[in-house]
Scaffold this motif. Structure first.
Motif, PDB file in Angstrom:
ATOM      1  N   TYR A 246       0.864  -1.180   0.000  1.00 48.95           N
ATOM      2  CA  TYR A 246       0.000   0.000   0.000  1.00 48.95           C
ATOM      3  C   TYR A 246       0.887   1.212   0.000  1.00 48.95           C
ATOM      4  CZ  TYR A 246      -3.701   3.202   1.521  1.00 48.95           C
ATOM      5  OH  TYR A 246      -4.595   4.234   1.613  1.00 48.95           O
TER       6      TYR A 246
ATOM      7  N   TYR B  64       2.076  12.080  -0.668  1.00 52.90           N
ATOM      8  CA  TYR B  64       1.720  13.239   0.135  1.00 52.90           C
ATOM      9  C   TYR B  64       2.354  14.488  -0.462  1.00 52.90           C
ATOM     10  CZ  TYR B  64      -0.145  10.561   4.105  1.00 52.90           C
ATOM     11  OH  TYR B  64      -0.907   9.753   4.919  1.00 52.90           O
TER      12      TYR B  64
ATOM     13  N   PRO C 287       2.079  17.179   6.023  1.00 51.77           N
ATOM     14  CA  PRO C 287       1.811  16.477   4.760  1.00 51.77           C
ATOM     15  C   PRO C 287       0.316  16.344   4.503  1.00 51.77           C
ATOM     16  CG  PRO C 287       3.482  15.329   6.039  1.00 51.77           C
ATOM     17  CD  PRO C 287       2.909  16.380   6.936  1.00 51.77           C
TER      18      PRO C 287
ATOM     19  N   PHE D 265      -2.533  14.357   2.160  1.00 50.18           N
ATOM     20  CA  PHE D 265      -2.799  13.191   1.319  1.00 50.18           C
ATOM     21  C   PHE D 265      -3.191  13.623  -0.099  1.00 50.18           C
ATOM     22  CE2 PHE D 265      -4.340   8.856   0.675  1.00 50.18           C
ATOM     23  CZ  PHE D 265      -5.320   9.026  -0.293  1.00 50.18           C
TER      24      PHE D 265
ATOM     25  N   ARG E  27      -3.083   0.502  -4.041  1.00 55.02           N
ATOM     26  CA  ARG E  27      -2.787  -0.817  -3.499  1.00 55.02           C
ATOM     27  C   ARG E  27      -1.928  -1.598  -4.488  1.00 55.02           C
ATOM     28  NH1 ARG E  27      -5.127  -3.226   0.692  1.00 55.02           N
ATOM     29  NH2 ARG E  27      -6.798  -2.181   1.842  1.00 55.02           N
TER      30      ARG E  27
ATOM     31  N   ARG F  61       3.241   1.568   3.411  1.00 58.05           N
ATOM     32  CA  ARG F  61       2.635   1.042   4.637  1.00 58.05           C
ATOM     33  C   ARG F  61       2.215  -0.399   4.390  1.00 58.05           C
ATOM     34  NH1 ARG F  61      -2.448   4.271   6.464  1.00 58.05           N
ATOM     35  NH2 ARG F  61      -3.558   2.702   5.276  1.00 58.05           N
TER      36      ARG F  61
ATOM     37  N   ASN G   3      -0.394  -3.630   5.080  1.00 52.93           N
ATOM     38  CA  ASN G   3      -1.800  -3.643   4.713  1.00 52.93           C
ATOM     39  C   ASN G   3      -2.762  -3.913   5.870  1.00 52.93           C
ATOM     40  OD1 ASN G   3      -3.916  -3.465   2.869  1.00 52.93           O
ATOM     41  ND2 ASN G   3      -3.964  -5.675   2.566  1.00 52.93           N
ATOM     42  N   PHE G   4      -2.238  -3.799   7.103  1.00 56.70           N
ATOM     43  CA  PHE G   4      -3.129  -4.185   8.187  1.00 56.70           C
ATOM     44  C   PHE G   4      -3.260  -3.070   9.215  1.00 56.70           C
ATOM     45  CE2 PHE G   4      -1.386  -8.060   6.430  1.00 56.70           C
ATOM     46  CZ  PHE G   4      -2.551  -8.752   6.158  1.00 56.70           C
ATOM     47  N   GLY G   5      -4.444  -2.537   9.324  1.00 59.09           N
ATOM     48  CA  GLY G   5      -4.714  -1.564  10.363  1.00 59.09           C
ATOM     49  C   GLY G   5      -3.897  -0.305  10.220  1.00 59.09           C
ATOM     50  N   ASN G   6      -3.526   0.232  11.328  1.00 58.56           N
ATOM     51  CA  ASN G   6      -2.838   1.518  11.323  1.00 58.56           C
ATOM     52  C   ASN G   6      -1.338   1.342  11.467  1.00 58.56           C
ATOM     53  OD1 ASN G   6      -5.050   3.814  11.651  1.00 58.56           O
ATOM     54  ND2 ASN G   6      -5.724   1.942  12.630  1.00 58.56           N
TER      55      ASN G   6
ATOM     56  N   THR H 210      -7.052   7.309  16.867  1.00 65.66           N
ATOM     57  CA  THR H 210      -5.650   6.869  16.856  1.00 65.66           C
ATOM     58  C   THR H 210      -4.748   8.045  16.517  1.00 65.66           C
ATOM     59  OG1 THR H 210      -6.342   4.681  16.100  1.00 65.66           O
ATOM     60  CG2 THR H 210      -4.020   5.248  15.814  1.00 65.66           C
TER      61      THR H 210
ATOM     62  N   SER I 276      -6.027   9.059  12.798  1.00 65.67           N
ATOM     63  CA  SER I 276      -6.726   8.119  11.922  1.00 65.67           C
ATOM     64  C   SER I 276      -7.748   7.349  12.739  1.00 65.67           C
ATOM     65  CB  SER I 276      -5.717   7.174  11.259  1.00 65.67           C
ATOM     66  OG  SER I 276      -4.949   6.496  12.237  1.00 65.67           O
ATOM     67  N   LEU I 277      -8.463   6.476  12.044  1.00 68.73           N
ATOM     68  CA  LEU I 277      -9.465   5.625  12.692  1.00 68.73           C
ATOM     69  C   LEU I 277      -8.924   4.202  12.684  1.00 68.73           C
ATOM     70  CD1 LEU I 277     -12.275   5.739  13.964  1.00 68.73           C
ATOM     71  CD2 LEU I 277     -13.226   5.222  11.707  1.00 68.73           C
ATOM     72  N   TYR I 278      -8.826   3.634  13.856  1.00 64.59           N
ATOM     73  CA  TYR I 278      -8.152   2.351  13.998  1.00 64.59           C
ATOM     74  C   TYR I 278      -8.938   1.204  13.386  1.00 64.59           C
ATOM     75  CZ  TYR I 278      -5.223  -1.185  16.247  1.00 64.59           C
ATOM     76  OH  TYR I 278      -4.355  -2.207  16.471  1.00 64.59           O
ATOM     77  N   GLY I 279      -8.198   0.259  12.790  1.00 67.37           N
ATOM     78  CA  GLY I 279      -8.794  -1.001  12.383  1.00 67.37           C
ATOM     79  C   GLY I 279      -9.695  -0.947  11.185  1.00 67.37           C
ATOM     80  N   THR I 280      -9.417  -0.023  10.262  1.00 68.35           N
ATOM     81  CA  THR I 280     -10.289   0.075   9.098  1.00 68.35           C
ATOM     82  C   THR I 280      -9.697  -0.645   7.895  1.00 68.35           C
ATOM     83  OG1 THR I 280      -9.311   2.226   8.627  1.00 68.35           O
ATOM     84  CG2 THR I 280     -11.395   2.202   9.824  1.00 68.35           C
ATOM     85  N   GLY I 281      -8.770  -1.522   8.148  1.00 71.25           N
ATOM     86  CA  GLY I 281      -8.329  -2.429   7.095  1.00 71.25           C
ATOM     87  C   GLY I 281      -7.180  -1.956   6.253  1.00 71.25           C
ATOM     88  N   GLY I 282      -6.578  -0.855   6.609  1.00 76.53           N
ATOM     89  CA  GLY I 282      -5.391  -0.442   5.865  1.00 76.53           C
ATOM     90  C   GLY I 282      -5.635   0.734   4.957  1.00 76.53           C
ATOM     91  N   ASP I 283      -6.803   0.826   4.368  1.00 80.83           N
ATOM     92  CA  ASP I 283      -7.079   1.991   3.520  1.00 80.83           C
ATOM     93  C   ASP I 283      -7.544   3.117   4.417  1.00 80.83           C
ATOM     94  OD1 ASP I 283      -8.448   0.335   0.581  1.00 80.83           O
ATOM     95  OD2 ASP I 283      -6.459   0.423   1.470  1.00 80.83           O
ATOM     96  N   ASN I 284      -6.645   3.605   5.184  1.00 75.75           N
ATOM     97  CA  ASN I 284      -7.016   4.535   6.237  1.00 75.75           C
ATOM     98  C   ASN I 284      -6.113   5.741   6.170  1.00 75.75           C
ATOM     99  OD1 ASN I 284      -8.113   5.641   8.501  1.00 75.75           O
ATOM    100  ND2 ASN I 284      -6.864   4.458   9.886  1.00 75.75           N
ATOM    101  N   GLU I 285      -6.644   6.786   5.620  1.00 73.84           N
ATOM    102  CA  GLU I 285      -5.852   7.992   5.475  1.00 73.84           C
ATOM    103  C   GLU I 285      -5.495   8.559   6.826  1.00 73.84           C
ATOM    104  OE1 GLU I 285      -7.767  10.883   3.063  1.00 73.84           O
ATOM    105  OE2 GLU I 285      -6.478  12.514   3.728  1.00 73.84           O
ATOM    106  N   GLN I 286      -4.235   8.876   6.991  1.00 76.19           N
ATOM    107  CA  GLN I 286      -3.779   9.565   8.180  1.00 76.19           C
ATOM    108  C   GLN I 286      -3.766  11.059   7.881  1.00 76.19           C
ATOM    109  OE1 GLN I 286      -0.231   8.132  10.068  1.00 76.19           O
ATOM    110  NE2 GLN I 286      -0.837   5.989   9.897  1.00 76.19           N
TER     111      GLN I 286
ATOM    112  N   PHE J 201      -2.604  14.719   8.876  1.00 82.17           N
ATOM    113  CA  PHE J 201      -1.507  15.326   9.617  1.00 82.17           C
ATOM    114  C   PHE J 201      -1.859  16.721  10.105  1.00 82.17           C
ATOM    115  CE2 PHE J 201       2.229  12.615   9.266  1.00 82.17           C
ATOM    116  CZ  PHE J 201       1.824  11.709   8.311  1.00 82.17           C
TER     117      PHE J 201
END
Lengths: 113, 115
Positions: free
Chosen positions: A32, A36, A44, A46, A51, A93, A95-98, B31, B94-104, B106
């Motif tokens: 992934y 930025y 930064p 987005f 993917r 990054r 692919n799992f969570g944060n 998060t 960010s919002l935790y546990g959303t599967g990876g497609d999770n924009e952070q 800043f």
């Protein structure tokens, strides 16, 4: 260690032309990627993500291309405007969570009026 | 809808001192991640907080510590400051546990200068 790097530190483009910013990554497990934009004095912002099961993704005036064979991605900005002047980072990054983002050094894009 | 906010904007400290930086996440986010950005470099991950616990940590010494509060805001503490700690410190939410497609998202960062 694994890292995400960029080919060119600076890039100058005439206003209205298209620009291409390149990025090489070394972590083959990365699936992934995010681009930025960072303007002076700001955090930064987005732009677009992709993917690893895709090789191209388009947004508004921007396109990201991913070549997993050579571990390379690029950001294309069409019809550049003065507001596009900034430092651009690619980030990787898992692919799992944060998971943490791993950033490259960045490319400074300057739009020439 | 407020975005990520950080305080203070700028800070000047001397070697050996301690500093606390603060971050409020974007509304709806739970998060917080902290990054250090040296001049001319890309951001480097320090650590991430979720449910008031440190969930992941980058390659930073124990002098760097953090905290997350029940309202999801967070603090970054740095003890025994070194000249090399001078940098822009970025907070991302960010919002935790959303599967990876999770924009952070800043924040604008805190510019720390150590003299």
């Amino acid at each position: 260690g694994e890292s995400v790097g960029l080919h060119l530190p600076t890039l100058s483009v005439q206003e209205g032309d298209n620009s291409i910013i390149n990025c090489a990554y070394s972590n083959s497990a990365s699936d992934y990627f995010i681009w930025y934009k960072q303007e002076s004095g700001k955090g930064p912002q987005f732009i677009i993500d992709i993917r690893s099961n895709m090789d191209k993704r388009q947004g508004q005036r921007v396109t990201v291309l991913l070549n997993k064979t050579v571990k390379h991605l690029s950001l294309q900005i069409a019809a550049t405007q003065p507001g596009d002047s900034a430092v651009y980072f690619c980030a990787e990054r898992s692919n799992f969570g944060n998971e943490k983002l791993t950033f490259g050094t960045g490319t400074r894009l300057t739009i020439i009026p | 809808d407020a975005g990520v906010t950080q305080s203070p904007t700028h800070l000047i400290k001397t070697r050996g001192q301690q500093v606390t930086l603060r971050c409020s996440p974007k509304s709806g986010h739970d998060t917080v991640s902290w990054y250090q950005q040296a001049l001319g470099q890309g951001p480097q991950f320090i650590f991430q907080y979720y449910e008031e616990e440190e969930r992941q940590r980058g390659n930073f010494p124990d002098r760097f510590s953090g905290h997350q509060f029940p309202n999801y805001s967070s603090e970054l503490n740095v003890n025994a400051l070194l000249l090399g700690d001078s940098a822009l410190y970025l907070c991302a939410s960010s919002l935790y546990g959303t599967g990876g497609d999770n924009e952070q998202f800043f924040g604008p960062g805190t510019r720390l200068t150590v003299l």
